[in-house]
Design a protein around this motif. Structure first.
Motif, PDB file in Angstrom:
ATOM      1  N   GLY A  20       0.075 -12.409  -5.500  1.00  0.00           N
ATOM      2  CA  GLY A  20      -1.382 -12.334  -5.529  1.00  0.00           C
ATOM      3  C   GLY A  20      -1.987 -11.134  -4.814  1.00  0.00           C
ATOM      4  O   GLY A  20      -1.448 -10.019  -4.839  1.00  0.00           O
ATOM      5  N   ILE A  21      -3.098 -11.380  -4.161  1.00  0.00           N
ATOM      6  CA  ILE A  21      -3.854 -10.317  -3.487  1.00  0.00           C
ATOM      7  C   ILE A  21      -3.014  -9.713  -2.355  1.00  0.00           C
ATOM      8  O   ILE A  21      -3.013  -8.500  -2.133  1.00  0.00           O
ATOM      9  N   GLY A  22      -2.260 -10.573  -1.657  1.00  0.00           N
ATOM     10  CA  GLY A  22      -1.445 -10.106  -0.535  1.00  0.00           C
ATOM     11  C   GLY A  22      -0.346  -9.158  -0.970  1.00  0.00           C
ATOM     12  O   GLY A  22      -0.033  -8.181  -0.278  1.00  0.00           O
ATOM     13  N   ARG A  23       0.238  -9.447  -2.141  1.00  0.00           N
ATOM     14  CA  ARG A  23       1.312  -8.582  -2.660  1.00  0.00           C
ATOM     15  C   ARG A  23       0.770  -7.169  -2.915  1.00  0.00           C
ATOM     16  O   ARG A  23       1.367  -6.172  -2.485  1.00  0.00           O
ATOM     17  N   ILE A  24      -0.371  -7.095  -3.580  1.00  0.00           N
ATOM     18  CA  ILE A  24      -0.950  -5.772  -3.877  1.00  0.00           C
ATOM     19  C   ILE A  24      -1.364  -5.083  -2.571  1.00  0.00           C
ATOM     20  O   ILE A  24      -1.157  -3.878  -2.390  1.00  0.00           O
ATOM     21  N   THR A  25      -1.927  -5.859  -1.650  1.00  0.00           N
ATOM     22  CA  THR A  25      -2.344  -5.283  -0.357  1.00  0.00           C
ATOM     23  C   THR A  25      -1.134  -4.665   0.343  1.00  0.00           C
ATOM     24  O   THR A  25      -1.196  -3.530   0.836  1.00  0.00           O
ATOM     25  N   ALA A  26      -0.030  -5.408   0.379  1.00  0.00           N
ATOM     26  CA  ALA A  26       1.179  -4.908   1.053  1.00  0.00           C
ATOM     27  C   ALA A  26       1.671  -3.613   0.400  1.00  0.00           C
ATOM     28  O   ALA A  26       1.987  -2.628   1.090  1.00  0.00           O
ATOM     29  N   ILE A  27       1.704  -3.605  -0.915  1.00  0.00           N
ATOM     30  CA  ILE A  27       2.219  -2.420  -1.635  1.00  0.00           C
ATOM     31  C   ILE A  27       1.305  -1.208  -1.408  1.00  0.00           C
ATOM     32  O   ILE A  27       1.771  -0.094  -1.126  1.00  0.00           O
ATOM     33  N   GLU A  28       0.004  -1.435  -1.513  1.00  0.00           N
ATOM     34  CA  GLU A  28      -0.934  -0.309  -1.350  1.00  0.00           C
ATOM     35  C   GLU A  28      -0.914   0.230   0.087  1.00  0.00           C
ATOM     36  O   GLU A  28      -1.009   1.434   0.308  1.00  0.00           O
ATOM     37  N   LEU A  29      -0.782  -0.669   1.056  1.00  0.00           N
ATOM     38  CA  LEU A  29      -0.705  -0.205   2.458  1.00  0.00           C
ATOM     39  C   LEU A  29       0.564   0.616   2.662  1.00  0.00           C
ATOM     40  O   LEU A  29       0.556   1.646   3.342  1.00  0.00           O
ATOM     41  N   ALA A  30       1.666   0.163   2.054  1.00  0.00           N
ATOM     42  CA  ALA A  30       2.926   0.918   2.179  1.00  0.00           C
ATOM     43  C   ALA A  30       2.772   2.304   1.559  1.00  0.00           C
ATOM     44  O   ALA A  30       3.223   3.310   2.126  1.00  0.00           O
ATOM     45  N   LYS A  31       2.077   2.360   0.421  1.00  0.00           N
ATOM     46  CA  LYS A  31       1.864   3.675  -0.227  1.00  0.00           C
ATOM     47  C   LYS A  31       1.063   4.609   0.671  1.00  0.00           C
ATOM     48  O   LYS A  31       1.201   5.828   0.604  1.00  0.00           O
ATOM     49  N   LYS A  32       0.174   4.033   1.490  1.00  0.00           N
ATOM     50  CA  LYS A  32      -0.642   4.850   2.390  1.00  0.00           C
ATOM     51  C   LYS A  32       0.110   5.237   3.659  1.00  0.00           C
ATOM     52  O   LYS A  32      -0.446   5.891   4.535  1.00  0.00           O
ATOM     53  N   GLY A  33       1.337   4.766   3.790  1.00  0.00           N
ATOM     54  CA  GLY A  33       2.134   5.175   4.947  1.00  0.00           C
ATOM     55  C   GLY A  33       2.249   4.142   6.039  1.00  0.00           C
ATOM     56  O   GLY A  33       2.841   4.404   7.089  1.00  0.00           O
ATOM     57  N   PHE A  34       1.668   2.964   5.833  1.00  0.00           N
ATOM     58  CA  PHE A  34       1.835   1.895   6.823  1.00  0.00           C
ATOM     59  C   PHE A  34       3.263   1.365   6.786  1.00  0.00           C
ATOM     60  O   PHE A  34       3.866   1.248   5.706  1.00  0.00           O
ATOM     61  N   LYS A  35       3.785   1.030   7.949  1.00  0.00           N
ATOM     62  CA  LYS A  35       4.983   0.201   8.006  1.00  0.00           C
ATOM     63  C   LYS A  35       4.483  -1.229   7.830  1.00  0.00           C
ATOM     64  O   LYS A  35       3.679  -1.701   8.632  1.00  0.00           O
ATOM     65  N   GLN A  47      11.423 -11.003  -1.649  1.00  0.00           N
ATOM     66  CA  GLN A  47      12.393  -9.914  -1.835  1.00  0.00           C
ATOM     67  C   GLN A  47      11.918  -8.876  -2.863  1.00  0.00           C
ATOM     68  O   GLN A  47      12.089  -7.667  -2.668  1.00  0.00           O
ATOM     69  N   ALA A  48      11.307  -9.349  -3.957  1.00  0.00           N
ATOM     70  CA  ALA A  48      10.873  -8.407  -5.008  1.00  0.00           C
ATOM     71  C   ALA A  48       9.845  -7.415  -4.449  1.00  0.00           C
ATOM     72  O   ALA A  48       9.850  -6.234  -4.829  1.00  0.00           O
ATOM     73  N   VAL A  49       8.977  -7.865  -3.548  1.00  0.00           N
ATOM     74  CA  VAL A  49       7.964  -6.958  -2.964  1.00  0.00           C
ATOM     75  C   VAL A  49       8.650  -5.978  -2.014  1.00  0.00           C
ATOM     76  O   VAL A  49       8.334  -4.777  -2.009  1.00  0.00           O
ATOM     77  N   LEU A  50       9.601  -6.489  -1.223  1.00  0.00           N
ATOM     78  CA  LEU A  50      10.335  -5.598  -0.298  1.00  0.00           C
ATOM     79  C   LEU A  50      11.068  -4.525  -1.111  1.00  0.00           C
ATOM     80  O   LEU A  50      11.041  -3.339  -0.759  1.00  0.00           O
ATOM     81  N   ASP A  51      11.695  -4.954  -2.221  1.00  0.00           N
ATOM     82  CA  ASP A  51      12.420  -4.001  -3.081  1.00  0.00           C
ATOM     83  C   ASP A  51      11.457  -3.000  -3.714  1.00  0.00           C
ATOM     84  O   ASP A  51      11.755  -1.807  -3.818  1.00  0.00           O
ATOM     85  N   HIS A  52      10.302  -3.505  -4.143  1.00  0.00           N
ATOM     86  CA  HIS A  52       9.307  -2.623  -4.763  1.00  0.00           C
ATOM     87  C   HIS A  52       8.881  -1.532  -3.768  1.00  0.00           C
ATOM     88  O   HIS A  52       8.806  -0.358  -4.107  1.00  0.00           O
ATOM     89  N   ILE A  53       8.609  -1.963  -2.529  1.00  0.00           N
ATOM     90  CA  ILE A  53       8.166  -0.993  -1.506  1.00  0.00           C
ATOM     91  C   ILE A  53       9.287   0.021  -1.241  1.00  0.00           C
ATOM     92  O   ILE A  53       9.042   1.225  -1.137  1.00  0.00           O
ATOM     93  N   LYS A  54      10.523  -0.477  -1.206  1.00  0.00           N
ATOM     94  CA  LYS A  54      11.662   0.434  -1.002  1.00  0.00           C
ATOM     95  C   LYS A  54      11.735   1.459  -2.150  1.00  0.00           C
ATOM     96  O   LYS A  54      11.971   2.652  -1.935  1.00  0.00           O
ATOM     97  N   SER A  55      11.473   0.969  -3.370  1.00  0.00           N
ATOM     98  CA  SER A  55      11.593   1.846  -4.545  1.00  0.00           C
ATOM     99  C   SER A  55      10.503   2.916  -4.584  1.00  0.00           C
ATOM    100  O   SER A  55      10.592   3.876  -5.346  1.00  0.00           O
ATOM    101  N   LEU A  56       9.453   2.752  -3.770  1.00  0.00           N
ATOM    102  CA  LEU A  56       8.383   3.757  -3.749  1.00  0.00           C
ATOM    103  C   LEU A  56       8.848   5.043  -3.076  1.00  0.00           C
ATOM    104  O   LEU A  56       8.196   6.076  -3.157  1.00  0.00           O
ATOM    105  N   GLY A  57       9.968   4.924  -2.344  1.00  0.00           N
ATOM    106  CA  GLY A  57      10.482   6.099  -1.634  1.00  0.00           C
ATOM    107  C   GLY A  57       9.637   6.441  -0.414  1.00  0.00           C
ATOM    108  O   GLY A  57       9.624   7.588   0.048  1.00  0.00           O
ATOM    109  N   VAL A  58       8.893   5.442   0.109  1.00  0.00           N
ATOM    110  CA  VAL A  58       8.069   5.712   1.297  1.00  0.00           C
ATOM    111  C   VAL A  58       8.968   5.785   2.527  1.00  0.00           C
ATOM    112  O   VAL A  58      10.093   5.295   2.520  1.00  0.00           O
ATOM    113  N   ASP A  59       8.427   6.380   3.596  1.00  0.00           N
ATOM    114  CA  ASP A  59       9.237   6.564   4.808  1.00  0.00           C
ATOM    115  C   ASP A  59       9.591   5.235   5.461  1.00  0.00           C
ATOM    116  O   ASP A  59      10.665   5.046   5.991  1.00  0.00           O
ATOM    117  N   GLU A  60       8.610   4.314   5.444  1.00  0.00           N
ATOM    118  CA  GLU A  60       8.763   3.084   6.204  1.00  0.00           C
ATOM    119  C   GLU A  60       9.138   1.928   5.294  1.00  0.00           C
ATOM    120  O   GLU A  60       8.426   1.628   4.339  1.00  0.00           O
TER     121      GLU A  60
END
Ligand SMILES: NC(=O)c1ccc[n+]([C@@H]2O[C@H](COP(=O)([O-])OP(=O)(O)OC[C@H]3O[C@@H](n4cnc5c(N)ncnc54)[C@H](OP(=O)(O)O)[C@@H]3O)[C@@H](O)[C@H]2O)c1
Length: 293
Positions: A20-35, A47-60
């Motif tokens: 839901g809203i939390g999933r998108i919030t987490a992904i967008e914050l990660a894209k902005k550089g938040f850990k 796990q799917a959200v953790l994997d998605h964030i990992k796949s973004l290639g972000v630092d954190e």
């Protein structure tokens, strides 16, 4: 402080970030550089959200922490686990929520109030000192315009199983509590580096409606659902752009919005705070697992 609040490498903890809203919030914050630290009930479902964030290639990379907001012992354990990570905390998003559930939490509070308000109240309390020592930081609590659908708070009902058949009345009370909590918190942290916001995300097509009776969902569809991406926009605005001096305000459509009269009642907000404090204290004293946290 009208500039953007975030900088690369800041740390955000979000409750209910798996869907839901939390999933998108987490992904967008990660894209902005938040850990991003996602606190929720199931690593498997996150796990799917953790994997998605990992796949973004972000630092954190994102981290998962177990949290069941229907158990204050679990809330204490989650806060303790976060503190053991030895990270700063710049953003807390009190996002998780239920609607239409009936019953009692593990500590004997009405289910929706316990999960939506009391669990987040305690989590915030336990992380406040950490946020205070982390420099500029903010607390965003996802409320709802459903807060308008109650004529008050029946304190006795909060310590009894859900009374209404649909749970909708209890949801409205819990969302009023989210709003009052954020307003009262703003008063209590005034003059510090912390600011706090509550918000209505819109009517969003998410799993929150899963417990509602079948006849209720088509009614909501008629009113026009937002996508979770659209529904996360106001949370993200409050998390990254809302001015520090607007601390305590209620937002909708990424703008400050006047809540219902009850949502502006500072005596009610203070009374809710006082009772919430007493309730979480009482459960700590009666639960040896949680002592000392
Ligand atoms: N959708 C809307 O139209 C709407 C409108 C106004 C306000 N809101 C608010 O927006 C927030 C996010 O809701 P959503 O629409 O994204 O709903 P959602 O898709 O159902 O997500 C709710 C999240 O809360 C988590 N959660 C539920 N019970 C929990 C518990 N006991 N402990 C920890 N986490 C728990 C869920 O985790 P599980 O997967 O483990 O259940 C899930 O991650 C809620 O506060 C809701 O009240 C939503």
């Amino acid at each position: 402080m009208n500039q953007e609040f975030y900088i690369q490498g800041q740390v955000a903890l979000i409750t209910g970030g798996n869907v839901g809203i939390g999933r998108i919030t987490a992904i967008e914050l990660a894209k902005k550089g938040f850990k991003v630290v996602i606190a929720g009930r199931s690593l498997e479902r996150t796990q799917a959200v953790l994997d998605h964030i990992k796949s973004l290639g972000v630092d954190e990379q994102a981290i998962f922490l177990p949290l069941d907001l229907a158990s204050l012992a679990s809330v204490r354990e989650c806060a303790q686990l976060f503190l053991q990570l030895n990270l700063p905390l710049h953003l807390l998003v009190n996002n998780a929520g239920v609607a239409g559930l009936r019953g009692l939490t593990k500590d004997g509070f009405e289910m929706t109030f316990g999960v939506n308000h009391l669990g987040h109240f305690l989590l915030t309390q336990l992380l406040l000192e950490k946020m205070q020592s982390s420099g500029l930081s903010r607390i965003v609590t996802v409320s709802s315009r459903a807060h308008k659908r109650t004529a008050g708070i029946d304190w006795d009902a909060l310590c009894q199983p859900t009374r209404s058949w649909t749970g909708i009345h209890e949801y409205a009370v819990s969302k009023l509590a989210n709003l009052l909590f954020s307003a009262e918190l703003a008063k209590r942290v005034k003059g510090t580096s912390i600011s706090t916001y509550s918000l209505h995300p819109g009517v969003v097509d998410t799993e929150i409606w899963r417990a509602l009776p079948n006849w209720a969902r088509p009614l909501l569809r008629l009113r026009g659902f937002l996508t979770p991406e659209e529904g996360a926009l106001t949370t993200l605005h409050c998390a990254m752009h809302a001015p520090h001096q607007e601390s305590g305000l209620y937002y909708a459509d990424s703008k400050p919005m006047q809540p219902a009269a009850l949502g502006q009642n500072s005596e009610l907000a203070a009374e809710l705070w006082r009772r919430s404090e007493a309730w979480v204290k009482q459960t700590n004293e009666s639960n040896p697992r949680s002592k000392g946290n």
